[in-house]
Design a protein around this motif. Structure first.
Motif, mmCIF file in Angstrom:
data_model
loop_
_atom_site.group_PDB
_atom_site.id
_atom_site.type_symbol
_atom_site.label_atom_id
_atom_site.label_comp_id
_atom_site.label_asym_id
_atom_site.label_seq_id
_atom_site.Cartn_x
_atom_site.Cartn_y
_atom_site.Cartn_z
ATOM 1 N N THR A 1 16.170 9.445 -42.832
ATOM 2 C CA THR A 1 15.427 10.579 -42.404
ATOM 3 C C THR A 1 14.254 10.398 -41.317
ATOM 4 N N TYR A 2 13.906 9.089 -41.222
ATOM 5 C CA TYR A 2 12.801 8.651 -40.200
ATOM 6 C C TYR A 2 13.119 9.012 -38.843
ATOM 7 N N ILE A 3 14.584 9.065 -38.397
ATOM 8 C CA ILE A 3 15.123 9.417 -37.164
ATOM 9 C C ILE A 3 15.693 10.872 -37.456
ATOM 10 N N ALA B 1 16.104 1.106 -23.453
ATOM 11 C CA ALA B 1 17.353 0.496 -23.430
ATOM 12 C C ALA B 1 17.672 0.099 -24.959
ATOM 13 N N TYR B 2 16.867 -0.298 -25.746
ATOM 14 C CA TYR B 2 16.864 -0.418 -27.236
ATOM 15 C C TYR B 2 17.335 0.650 -27.919
ATOM 16 N N PHE B 3 16.700 1.825 -27.427
ATOM 17 C CA PHE B 3 16.910 3.228 -28.331
ATOM 18 C C PHE B 3 18.413 3.451 -28.074
ATOM 19 N N ILE C 1 25.690 2.940 -34.326
ATOM 20 C CA ILE C 1 25.840 1.678 -34.440
ATOM 21 C C ILE C 1 24.164 0.878 -35.152
ATOM 22 N N GLN C 2 23.374 1.573 -34.585
ATOM 23 C CA GLN C 2 22.109 1.292 -34.879
ATOM 24 C C GLN C 2 21.893 -0.338 -34.848
ATOM 25 N N SER C 3 20.956 -0.806 -35.875
ATOM 26 C CA SER C 3 20.787 -2.241 -35.842
ATOM 27 C C SER C 3 21.851 -3.381 -35.891
ATOM 28 N N VAL C 4 23.437 -2.917 -35.891
ATOM 29 C CA VAL C 4 24.092 -3.570 -35.841
ATOM 30 C C VAL C 4 24.356 -4.039 -34.368
HETATM 31 O O1 DON Z 1 14.646 0.859 -34.553
HETATM 32 C C1 DON Z 1 15.113 1.457 -35.133
HETATM 33 O O2 DON Z 1 14.185 2.265 -36.109
HETATM 34 C C2 DON Z 1 16.613 1.914 -35.554
HETATM 35 N N1 DON Z 1 16.840 2.532 -34.305
HETATM 36 C C3 DON Z 1 17.445 0.837 -35.849
HETATM 37 C C4 DON Z 1 16.863 0.264 -37.103
HETATM 38 C C5 DON Z 1 18.003 -0.145 -37.990
HETATM 39 O O3 DON Z 1 19.209 -0.025 -37.704
HETATM 40 C C6 DON Z 1 17.513 -1.012 -39.283
HETATM 41 N N2 DON Z 1 18.645 -1.502 -40.068
HETATM 42 N N3 DON Z 1 18.957 -1.282 -41.185
#
Ligand code: DON
Length: 305
Positions: free
Chosen positions: A23-25, A188-190, A59-62
């Motif tokens: 939920t933090y995003i 770019a990271y986001f 995909i997030q951190s993958v």
């Molecule tokens: O940096 C972040 O908060 C996210 N966009 C990616 C974090 C993430 O997926 C961590 N994985 N478990």
């Protein structure tokens, strides 16, 4: 194998009730907490899809795996590891704790947020748009899918709320580890984190890594052998953050998790696996995904150890 995967998914469904969607995003809170789906894509291009495999997720951190691949190809191992370490961290993925005390303020590894932001800054390109385009193109090639793209609702949500990542990136700029414009690199990271996929895309990415960097569907080398070896090593030691050791004991293969609920796993020389289950444990790993991976590893003798 199809019936094994099907029964493992059914047996694992209850475990998703133990987790919560991220939920933090805010936009990630819309994820389906009960969904659980998986794809196995092997090095002979045979694939198995089970459960809610049509679930779309970011995909997030993958994406950090693909970012690392690009950073290593574009700069070489020595340059990358002069700016980011290769040691596991026992801290959460977004921790700033060690940045102040680490040697030269280097992030511990490429898979914590700090390390991935450094790797993004190292990818070829004069600005964030070019860097993102390089990573996006690599992801499309690894997934053999030209249609994968950013989910702009998630991207905007990440950009609006990504203040911890901003703090990390500005600290790294102050420590001279990031040289270019911080907001541009963060953008770019986001975007990388917000790329929307299904499990089949991710299993295909994993299958290239499992096949020593060669795409099983075309026999084209996409990842140099040395880069592929390094990526598997970092996935094994750092892929599930502060639970990477437990995952190695219970599953025993290179893997990477993301807060969209995906776990990507590589069975060297055999197959790529992707599981999605948006309900997460307190470390940010998919509860159902970890359970499916543990059961699959036991039933199919997947551990490399
Ligand atoms: O940096 C972040 O908060 C996210 N966009 C990616 C974090 C993430 O997926 C961590 N994985 N478990």
């Amino acid at each position: 194998m199809k019936s094994i995967l099907k029964s493992i998914i059914e047996d694992s469904r209850d475990s998703t009730k133990l987790g919560q969607v991220a939920t933090y995003i805010p936009e990630l809170a819309k994820g389906d907490r009960d969904a659980l789906g998986a794809c196995i894509f092997d090095v002979n291009c045979d694939s198995i899809l089970e459960g809610e495999y049509k679930t779309k997720f970011t995909i997030q951190s993958v994406s950090k795996v693909v970012i690392l691949i690009c950073a290593l190809i574009d700069n070489g191992k020595d340059e990358v590891f002069s700016k980011v370490g290769s040691e596991p961290s026992s801290d959460p993925f977004n921790s700033l704790l060690k940045l102040e005390i680490n040697e030269n303020h280097k992030p511990l590894n490429p898979f914590i947020n700090a390390g991935a932001i450094v790797c993004t800054s190292l990818v070829s390109g004069d600005n964030g748009i070019e860097k993102f385009s390089r990573i996006h193109n690599m992801m499309k090639k690894l997934a053999n899918n030209d249609d994968i793209d950013v989910n702009y609702s998630v991207y905007n949500s990440e950009k609006l709320t990504g203040n911890t990542n901003r703090a990390i990136a500005y600290y790294l700029k102050g420590a001279n580890i990031i040289e270019k414009d911080v907001e541009d690199i963060l953008d770019a990271y986001f975007k990388c984190c917000s790329i929307e996929v299904v499990v089949e895309d991710v299993a295909k990415i994993a299958s290239v890594i499992a096949n020593n960097g060669v795409a099983p569907w075309s026999n084209e080398r996409v990842i140099p052998e040395e880069v592929n070896r390094i990526v598997k090593a970092i996935m094994t030691t750092c892929g599930l953050y502060d639970t990477s050791g437990t995952f190695s004991v219970n599953v025993g293969i290179p893997a990477k998790s993301g807060v969209g609920g995906c776990i990507m796993a590589v069975v060297p020389n055999r197959m790529g696996i992707a599981v999605v289950g948006p309900a997460l444990d307190k470390h940010g790993n998919s509860v159902g995904g970890v359970k499916v991976m543990e059961d699959l590893s036991r039933k199919l003798s997947l551990s490399i150890f």
